[in-house]
Design a protein around this motif. Structure first.
Motif, mmCIF file in Angstrom:
data_model
loop_
_atom_site.group_PDB
_atom_site.id
_atom_site.type_symbol
_atom_site.label_atom_id
_atom_site.label_comp_id
_atom_site.label_asym_id
_atom_site.label_seq_id
_atom_site.Cartn_x
_atom_site.Cartn_y
_atom_site.Cartn_z
ATOM 1 N N ASP A 1466 32.752 26.011 -68.912
ATOM 2 C CA ASP A 1466 31.962 24.818 -68.580
ATOM 3 C C ASP A 1466 32.286 23.651 -69.506
ATOM 4 N N ASN A 1467 33.453 23.693 -70.159
ATOM 5 C CA ASN A 1467 33.847 22.638 -71.077
ATOM 6 C C ASN A 1467 34.072 21.323 -70.320
ATOM 7 N N GLU A 1468 33.797 20.219 -71.004
ATOM 8 C CA GLU A 1468 33.987 18.903 -70.366
ATOM 9 C C GLU A 1468 35.461 18.636 -70.064
ATOM 10 N N ASN A 1469 36.369 19.218 -70.846
ATOM 11 C CA ASN A 1469 37.811 19.029 -70.632
ATOM 12 C C ASN A 1469 38.254 19.927 -69.463
ATOM 13 N N HIS A 1470 38.685 19.283 -68.390
ATOM 14 C CA HIS A 1470 39.026 20.051 -67.184
ATOM 15 C C HIS A 1470 40.219 20.974 -67.411
ATOM 16 N N GLU A 1471 41.143 20.597 -68.314
ATOM 17 C CA GLU A 1471 42.285 21.458 -68.579
ATOM 18 C C GLU A 1471 41.849 22.761 -69.240
ATOM 19 N N LEU A 1472 40.881 22.646 -70.173
ATOM 20 C CA LEU A 1472 40.369 23.849 -70.823
ATOM 21 C C LEU A 1472 39.639 24.733 -69.814
ATOM 22 N N ARG A 1473 38.853 24.082 -68.907
ATOM 23 C CA ARG A 1473 38.167 24.879 -67.886
ATOM 24 C C ARG A 1473 39.195 25.639 -67.042
ATOM 25 N N HIS A 1509 31.931 26.648 -59.596
ATOM 26 C CA HIS A 1509 33.022 25.724 -59.946
ATOM 27 C C HIS A 1509 34.050 25.579 -58.819
ATOM 28 N N LEU A 1510 33.845 26.294 -57.724
ATOM 29 C CA LEU A 1510 34.636 25.970 -56.518
ATOM 30 C C LEU A 1510 34.280 24.579 -56.010
ATOM 31 N N GLN A 1511 33.174 24.017 -56.524
ATOM 32 C CA GLN A 1511 32.756 22.650 -56.219
ATOM 33 C C GLN A 1511 33.029 21.713 -57.391
ATOM 34 N N ASP A 1512 33.897 22.144 -58.290
ATOM 35 C CA ASP A 1512 34.232 21.338 -59.460
ATOM 36 C C ASP A 1512 34.865 20.011 -59.017
ATOM 37 N N PRO A 1513 34.621 18.932 -59.770
ATOM 38 C CA PRO A 1513 35.217 17.648 -59.371
ATOM 39 C C PRO A 1513 36.741 17.605 -59.533
ATOM 40 N N ARG A 1514 37.318 18.567 -60.272
ATOM 41 C CA ARG A 1514 38.770 18.546 -60.500
ATOM 42 C C ARG A 1514 39.457 19.601 -59.639
ATOM 43 N N TYR A 1582 22.370 26.079 -63.885
ATOM 44 C CA TYR A 1582 23.221 24.976 -63.404
ATOM 45 C C TYR A 1582 22.444 23.872 -62.694
ATOM 46 N N PHE A 1583 21.097 24.049 -62.614
ATOM 47 C CA PHE A 1583 20.291 22.958 -62.067
ATOM 48 C C PHE A 1583 20.395 21.720 -62.951
ATOM 49 N N LYS A 1584 20.809 21.919 -64.203
ATOM 50 C CA LYS A 1584 20.929 20.791 -65.144
ATOM 51 C C LYS A 1584 22.378 20.386 -65.391
ATOM 52 N N SER A 1585 23.273 20.847 -64.548
ATOM 53 C CA SER A 1585 24.701 20.520 -64.723
ATOM 54 C C SER A 1585 24.940 19.006 -64.647
ATOM 55 N N ASN A 1586 25.993 18.560 -65.335
ATOM 56 C CA ASN A 1586 26.341 17.130 -65.298
ATOM 57 C C ASN A 1586 27.015 16.742 -63.989
ATOM 58 N N TRP A 1587 27.497 17.736 -63.254
ATOM 59 C CA TRP A 1587 28.257 17.444 -62.032
ATOM 60 C C TRP A 1587 27.361 17.607 -60.813
ATOM 61 N N VAL A 1588 27.283 16.538 -59.998
ATOM 62 C CA VAL A 1588 26.366 16.505 -58.852
ATOM 63 C C VAL A 1588 26.657 17.645 -57.883
ATOM 64 N N ASP A 1589 27.950 17.846 -57.553
ATOM 65 C CA ASP A 1589 28.289 18.868 -56.556
ATOM 66 C C ASP A 1589 27.886 20.268 -57.017
#
Length: 1648
Positions: A1466-1473, A1509-1514, A1582-1589
């Protein structure tokens, strides 16, 4: 407890109805509906209770709940018990009537609930609603609307109530004071009436078949009384509209006697509404229903209203149908229905009303009336049967109407008449004639003015409709055959029907073919019984003439010929066999061509041949005389058709030629001369052609008639009459004379040559000049008439051709030749030299061409004057583009271009004729004495024309040359010298023609040397091959070709003429044409090559001199010469040359670059030069640090000059293709040196002095090369690889953007990796030496060199070539050694290299597995890694290594690694995720055995995260999750889930997430139901996730889980906690999240 939970869910959803987002509201509605599907009664009760408890809930939110209740009712109506239905009905009734004011959406929603309930519980609904429908109390608006809608939705259930409802309602009508109440009563009465009619129409299915119309008649009438007499008078338009909508259906239920009684008031009342309503459709619909009801019972009073009806309805048909008004077309059709109803009852009065309207002066009224006529003809045929004559006679005025709209309407009426037998009546022929007239309408030539009416018609539209109609009635209406055959033939010959010929011929073809099939007796036409039919001669003349323009009128030629063939029996009985053989090929010829491709002359010749063969086959002199007379009679008909008339003249000439009666011939010729319209050019041409064709068989009669005509009173009167009007007299008389002159020319052309020769001077020319020369008081006056001149020229041309083509031409001495030539010369001289206005000079030169070859020969002065005059008249004309722009008589540029080419062609033909008379070297020399000045002209267009003419003349001379003795061609050198410079002229066309001239001259020389004319010399033939080089605009190819051409010429010229030729070519250096001077430079270059040795003494001075000369004259030939000189100097003094060139100022200009490139010519020399330059690059430091920058806080790097200059020089040399061999020999040294040079120049600045230079050159926007140190090094490296045979490496790196990446300080290592990858793929064998030279650089003092070297080696490890070349061990050791490097980037790259071994040498990973894994784990634990770059690389590399290591090596670290990487999911860096998730997927391969349970727990811990995370923005994270899930699938013990992951989670396919999660949750709950609470808890995180999707996906995940959980496991769910969390999320700022929450709330019904 269950009930309270369902209610709790429902309440939660209903609380959320206050959400303002419409999509969220819709989802809440859907969720309530979903709950209702599971527990319909519970949800309906909950909704009822909620609405009762929340009495003050705003109505927009109540609407959502009521709509949900309606949907639940509709879908579950069959399963509801009566008690629930009663509750719902009571609630909806209260909601509907709670507010006395109308709140439409709210009350409508409640009403809809009642209507839905009425589908099954009609009695309950009526019981409730009738309580609020009490006698004497005005009901709520929506009570009445509900009654109305119930009567529509449940006819059989509602009609039994209507009698009592009507009884209660009628007294209320008087109580209604507000318009909206009145409107709803009308609405109810309308639908009640429609329902009753439907009930009565389906009594066999009705529950009570005893119901009758009279059951309701009195109530309906009483309601009618109020509606019509009171409410219809309202000022409110909406109310009046509601009333009128009701009156139509009500009229069918009223008692017949009452309706009869009311009609005198009802019809006018309805008609009056047209004035009050903008939209008339509903009024008309109601009126039509009233009329139908009246007619059904045989009303007798309707006739009293007929006039009012007609006068009101008629204007509506006359008004245009407005497409912008939706109901306009519907109203139009309803009005026509009204007319149909009236026509069936009042046919006489209707016609009496309509027919006078056809005379109205308003177009719209006439059109509208015709539309109604068509309607009643089609829809009331029985009533109109006896009215046919009357209707036909009334059409006289419309037939004369000029309006296109009226014409279209008339055509449509006639079409209807044809189908109903009208045209068989007396007067029907007039209708057919009208249709034919419309088929012949001329096309619209002017754009029509825009009018407000959108349907403004063109003549073309009327014509198209008429053509379609004529063909339709000819082919589909059987009864029309007798009417149309042979009547349509009457329209074939009149000229006014020319435009209709094609459809006429097609219809006649169909009719004639049908008649033929029926038998000869019905097919043969008896002209005596059909007085108006054209005669066979007239038909044949007409059809043949119009066929001369076959593509006009939509292909009338083929149609006319086909008809002619079908009619052969009616034309003449002898023609069947001939025409069946000849005409079909003619038609096929037309169909195989187009208007553009068909040759008009060829086509006319085919038709004239058909005519000649036809007349020969007929062989009936009386018929032929009649036929020629008929054609003469038709001539005046074609006054507006010049082409057809011209052809008709030729047909007349053909017929007269066949005619054996000389008196008839003379009489017809006399008539033609007397009646001809001499003002028209086509007629003059046609008349002359007629006389010429006639003279084939009647020469004496033709000449006699021409001479007699001049002497006749007719001619004298014509000229005398014209002389009354001075200006007109000149013009008219000249036209007659022109025609007569042309006639004589055509006579000479067509007449038998053995007869005409003796008549040319005595009769023909004498009369020609008699007409041409005008004398005033005995003095000859020159005519100014253009036509007269052109006719004279053409006539002389035809006379000359006649003489030359005669067998006796050699013995014939043409005494008037000189006089005629002088006249032609005079015409040519008078033409302006700056314009090409007329074809006079062209035609005059053609005449001269034929005159020149006749005896006697020309005198020398006449010969000179003829050539010079014609040359100056054509060659001096301005260029073609200028001629096109200048005004003249020629109408457009295309015609001017054609005239220009024809004129040049005429000049060539004339000069060939002159040359033919003296085919000797002297004659050739004489001709080029005239052409020489034009060939050397300073004007391109004059040179071009002169050289083109010269090539034509020389080709002609060679082809015609016949050498009997070997003689010297002494002037060959002079002539070749004339053309040699032109081989490099600025115009390519001149160059090509100049080579042609040289080619022909050399063959002429060979002929004079004794070779046969067909001899082909290999050397001379090379000139043809060399011509291609002259077409190439590339100077190198062009001048090399010029040099080769000169060599060919030199080999074949006699020795005594070669020197003069070379001298002349050297003189070409001064030629004003630059290309010619460049050709001279090519020759000078060869001389310089010979004398190069003398220029080797003072290299610096010479080099400077060459450079300065290049600056003065930047010409290609000078550059080539300079490069040759530099090469010669460097081959002996390379060090001096290199030092001199390195001393040139940077950046190198184009001249210096050209000089460097000269050093790449010879491999040995080039290798030595490259070694010198490498030494210069490596000897000095690459840059110097400037510490003073920004007070010493940082430093900037400044490039040192000498390595920079040497790098630029390397690039220039290696850019030359010739340097390839040398570069190949020094490949490893060059590659490593330049790679490290690139490394050391990243971010390096130019020295200050060079920066200012570069800024100046940039401001001037000109070309010295970019001097950036890194760009120079990259370009040099690229050039080195290209010339070293590694161009695939260059392309590969370039296509991936690698060269640009190398220049970037941030992405330099990525560019190096791309280079290494390409080298491994395309240049593997060169890597060992490169690696050997590169390894020491891993310990370089420069960080940049260590980074570059590490990046290069790391990427090489990605390829199998490293293992193949036995480099793996040393490279791996070097990478392992870099793990402690002070530079983070070097450490990261080293790990990448170690990871790459898995791809490059997977078989070696197992051997070094422990070492490699240790390196990766150390990388993940790197403490000096604030941005996690090393950790990221360690995870990525470890993923790659896992496939190849021993299980025992990894298992000891498995859990440690899994736990270490979990926080990165759940790291902010998409490459690390992405990397951590991919690694997790790879770790699952090692979870079998004793690690299985432990790792399964890790999978369960990460499952929710991976799915969400199949709905991840990246996209890359989504891809990683798909991979990890596919890998985890087999370890989860669920085959269905595994299959789903494998089948749906394809990396290259999109995923329907909702459907996928639905199926996943189904499998999870089937196989792991005990995990429900755990899965829900993880999702809650994940109700508090930063990502809307992801916030939206989490509640959806929960919804699907509870949807599929078995009932026995529902207790796991902490519903209160879940509802609390969902309630919080229901306030999320993102609407999509709130939508998913609402959806999930609906699904929670499963766990309650």
């Amino acid at each position: 407890m269950m009930e309270s939970r369902v209610k709790k869910l429902a309440v939660t959803l209903m609380d959320a109805t206050t959400d303002k987002d419409p999509l969220v509201q819709e989802q809440i509605y859907n969720a309530l509906c979903y709950l209702g599907e599971s527990e319909p009664e519970e949800i309906l009760n909950s909704c009822d209770e909620y609405l009762r408890q929340h009495d003050k809930l705003a109505y927009p939110h109540r609407i959502i709940i009521l709509k949900a209740m309606e949907a639940v009712l509709k879908n579950n109506i069959d399963y509801l018990d009566k008690s629930t239905a009663k509750i719902v009905i009571f609630l909806a009734s209260n909601e509907m009537t709670k507010s006395k004011e109308i709140i439409y959406d709210w009350q409508q929603a409640a009403s809809n609930v009642l209507v839905a309930a009425g589908g099954r519980f009609i009695n309950k609904v009526m019981e409730e609603v009738l309580t609020k429908f009490q006698p004497g109390i005005l009901p709520h608006y929506f009570i009445m609307q509900t009654f109305a809608n119930l009567s529509v939705s449940n006819v059989f259930g509602m009609v039994p109530f209507l009698n009592s409802i009507l009884g209660t309602m009628l007294p209320m009508l008087g109580m209604a004071k507000q318009d909206h109440m009145k409107s709803v009563f009308c609405y109810a009465l309308q639908h009640f009436s429609e329902s009753i009619q439907e009930y009565l129409a389906n009594l066999d299915k009705a529950p009570d078949p005893t119901v009758r119309k009279d059951t309701f008649s009195n109530e309906i009438f009483n309601a009618y009384d109020v509606l019509f007499n009171i409410w219809l008078q309202s000022r409110e338009a909406k109310l009046r509209l509601a009333v009128v909508k009701a009156l139509g259906p009500m009229s069918h239920l009223m008692p017949s006697e009452k309706l009869e009684e009311q009609l005198p008031r009802l019809v006018p009342g309805i008609l009056a509404l047209y004035k009050k309503h903008v939209e008339a459709f509903y009024v008309t619909k109601s009126l039509c229903q009233i009329l139908e009801a009246s007619v059904n019972f045989g009303s007798r009073t309707l006739d009293t209203q007929l006039d009012a009806l007609l006068s009101t309805l008629h204007p509506q048909i006359c008004a245009p149908v407005e497409s912008s008004v939706p109901l306009s077309l519907k109203n139009h059709n309803e009005v026509l229905r009204c007319f149909t109803v009236l026509a069936c009852t009042f046919p006489d009065r209707l016609l009496g009303f309509l027919l006078p309207k056809l005379e109205n002066h308003h177009e719209r009224i006439r059109v509208g009336t015709l539309i109604i006529m068509r309607q009643i003809i089609n829809c009331a045929p029985s009533q109109m049967e006896i009215k046919k004559p009357f209707i036909l006679s009334s059409m006289k005025l419309p037939l004369q109407d000029s309006s296109n709209k009226v014409k279209r309407a008339v055509v449509q009426v006639i079409s209807a008449m044809a189908h109903h037998g009208y045209l068989e009546q007396a007067g029907g022929e007039v209708m057919i004639e009208y249709i034919v007239h419309q088929c012949a309408l001329p096309p619209d030539t002017h754009p029509r003015k825009q009018t407000p009416e959108a349907d403004d018609l063109t003549s073309d539209s009327v014509q198209n409709i008429s053509i379609s109609t004529l063909f339709l009635i000819s082919t589909t209406v059987d009864r029309m055959d007798e009417v149309l055959w042979p009547y349509l033939l009457e329209f074939v010959t009149p000229i006014e029907f020319t435009g209709a010929l094609t459809p006429l011929c097609r219809s006649l073809m169909h009719l004639a073919t049908k008649r033929q099939e029926e038998g000869e007796t019905t097919f043969l036409i008896h002209c005596d019984t059909h007085a108006n039919l054209p005669s066979p001669c007239a038909l044949m003349a007409r059809l043949l003439t119009v066929s001369s323009q076959p593509y006009l009128g939509d292909g009338r030629g083929a149609a006319a010929l086909r008809l002619l063939n079908v009619l052969h029996l009616n034309i003449h009985p002898m023609l069947g066999k001939l025409w069946n053989k000849k005409i079909p090929p003619l038609v096929e010829h037309l169909e195989a061509n187009t208007e553009k491709s068909l040759s008009s002359k060829e086509w006319e010749d085919k038709l004239l041949l058909l005519l000649r063969e036809t007349l020969t086959a007929i062989s009936d002199h009386a018929w032929i005389c009649q036929f020629s007379a008929e054609m003469c009679k038709q001539l005046n008909s074609y006054n507006g058709f010049p082409s057809e008339k011209n052809f008709l003249y030729k047909c007349i000439g053909t017929a007269l030629g066949v005619c054996s009666n000389k008196e008839v011939v003379q009489k017809q010729l006399q008539e033609l001369l007397e009646t001809a319209r001499y003002q028209e050019e086509a007629e003059r041409e046609g008349l002359a052609s007629c006389f010429g064709i006639c003279a084939i068989n009647h020469l004496d009669e033709t000449l006699a008639k021409l001479e007699d005509f001049v002497k006749s009173d007719v001619f004298k009167k014509s000229v005398g009459l014209f002389s009354i009007f001075k200006d007109r007299s000149d013009n008219e008389a000249e036209k007659i004379k022109s025609t007569l002159i042309l006639c004589y020319g055509y006579v000479a052309r067509y007449a038998p040559k053995e007869l005409v020769l003796s008549r040319i001077e005595a009769d023909i020319l004498r009369n020609v000049f008699h007409y041409f020369n005008t004398r005033v008081l005995g003095i000859k006056v020159e005519t100014k008439d253009l036509m007269l001149k052109l006719c004279l020229i053409r006539s002389i041309c035809m006379i000359s051709q006649a003489i030359s083509s005669s067998a006796q031409s050699d013995a014939f001495v043409f005494s008037r030749k000189a006089e005629l030539l002088a006249q032609m010369m005079e015409f040519i001289k008078t033409e302006p030299l700056d314009l090409l206005r007329t074809p006079i000079r062209q035609r005059a030169m053609i005449s001269c061409t034929y005159l020149v070859i006749l005896e006697p020969p020309l005198s020398e002065p006449d010969h000179v004057e003829l050539i010079d005059t014609c040359l100056s008249s054509v060659l001096a004309l301005p260029p073609l583009d200028v001629l096109k722009e200048r005004d003249g008589h020629v109408p457009d540029a295309l015609h001017k271009e054609t005239l220009y080419h024809d004129t040049v062609s005429a000049l060539k033909d004339l000069l060939k004729s002159v040359l033919q008379k003296d085919l000797t070297p002297r004659g050739l020399q004489s001709m080029f004495e005239h052409l020489g000045p034009w060939i050397r002209s300073s004007k391109e267009h004059e040179r071009e024309r002169a050289v083109e003419v010269s090539a034509t003349l020389l080709e002609f001379y060679r082809d015609k040359l016949n050498v009997s003795t070997v003689v010297p061609f002494s002037n060959l050198g002079v002539l070749v010298a004339l053309f040699s410079p032109r081989c490099s002229d600025s115009l390519a066309s001149i160059r090509l023609h100049a080579v042609d001239c040289a080619y022909y001259l050399l063959y002429i020389q060979l002929c004079y040397e004794g070779f046969a004319q067909d001899y082909r010399d290999e050397v001379v033939e090379r000139l043809k091959d060399l011509k291609k080089g002259l077409e190439d605009p590339d100077f190198t190819i062009l001048f090399n070709t010029c040099y080769n051409i000169a060599m060919v010429i030199g080999k074949r010229l006699p020795p005594d003429q070669l020197m003069s030729l070379l001298l002349m070519m050297f003189e070409g250096l001064a030629d004003p044409d630059q290309n010619c001077s460049r050709a001279a430079a090519v020759m000078i270059n060869a001389i310089l090559k010979e004398r190069g040795g003398v220029l080797l003494e003072k290299v610096p001075v010479i080099m400077a001199l060459i450079h300065s000369k290049l600056q003065e004259v930047d010409e290609e030939h000078l550059r080539k010469a300079a490069q040759q000189t530099v090469y010669i100097l460097a081959s002996q003094h390379r060090t001096a040359v290199v030092s001199s060139l390195l001393g040139s100022s940077l950046p190198f200009d184009s001249h210096t670059c050209a000089m460097w490139k000269a050093l790449a010519t010879e491999p040995t020399l080039t290798s030595q030069i490259l070694e010198l330059l490498l030494d210069k690059v490596n000897r000095d430091v690459p840059y110097k640090e400037n510490k003073s920058f920004l007070l010493g806080s940082t430093s900037e790097r400044i490039a040192t000059p000498l390595p920079l200059a040497a790098t630029c020089a390397l690039h220039e040399i290696m850019s030359a293709p010739e340097s390839g061999a040398a570069v190949l020999g020094l490949y490893p040294h060059l590659f490593v040196a330049l790679l490290l040079r690139v490394s050391c120049t990243v971010g390096v600045q130019l020295p200050k002095n060079l920066q200012s230079k570069e800024r100046k050159s940039a401001s001037r926007s000109q070309g010295p090369r970019n001097l950036d140190p890194c760009s120079c090094a990259v370009e040099a490296l690229s050039a080195m690889l290209t010339q070293g045979g590694s161009d695939e490496v260059v392309k590969s790196v370039g296509s991936a953007g690698g060269w640009e990446l190398m220049k970037s300080p941030e992405r330099h290592h990525d560019g190096i990796a791309l280079l290494a990858r390409a080298m491994a793929k395309h240049a593997g064998p060169k890597l060992p030496l490169i690696a050997k030279n590169l390894f020491p650089m891993l310990n370089s003092v420069y960080d940049s060199q260590r980074i570059t070297t590490t990046a290069f080696v790391a990427e090489l490890l990605n390829s199998s070539v490293v293992s193949d070349l036995i480099l793996l061990e040393s490279m791996m050791d070097n990478m392992t050694g870099r793990q402690k490097d002070p530079c983070t980037l070097v450490r990261m790259l080293a790990l990448r290299g170690l990871g790459n071994i898995s791809a490059g040498s997977p078989d070696k990973v197992r051997k070094h597995g422990a070492q490699l894994l240790a390196s990766m784990v150390n990388g993940m634990d790197d403490k000096d890694d604030p941005d996690n770059l090393v950790a990221l690389e360690a995870m990525s590399s470890l993923s790659k290594l896992l496939d190849h290591v021993e299980e025992r090596d990894i298992r000891s670290m498995l859990l440690h690694i899994a736990i270490r990487i979990r926080p990165f999911f759940d790291n902010e860096n998409h490459e690390l995720r992405a990397s951590s998730i991919v690694l997790f997927g790879n770790l699952t391969k090692f979870s079998a055995g004793n690690c299985e349970d432990v790792f399964f727990e890790q999978i369960l811990n990460g499952l929710v995260t991976l799915l969400l995370h199949l709905q991840d923005p990246r996209p890359e994270v989504i891809k990683a999750c798909k991979f990890a899930l596919r890998m985890c699938g087999p370890n989860m013990g669920c085959e269905g889930l595994c299959d789903m992951f494998l089948n749906h989670l394809h990396e290259d396919r999109s995923l329907h997430y909702g459907e996928f999660m639905n199926d996943v949750c189904k499998h999870l709950m089937q196989n792991y139901p005990e995990m429900l609470n755990r899965l829900i808890s993880t999702n809650l995180f994940y109700f508090k996730s930063n990502w809307v999707d992801i916030r939206a996906a989490a509640p959806m995940f929960i919804g699907f889980l509870v949807l599929h959980v078995a009932e026995e496991h529902c207790k796991q769910v902490d519903l209160d906690q879940l509802l609390c969390s969902l309630n919080v999320l229901l306030k999320d700022p993102a609407p999509v999240v709130r939508m998913k929450v609402a959806e999930t709330l609906g699904r929670l019904v499963r766990v309650v």
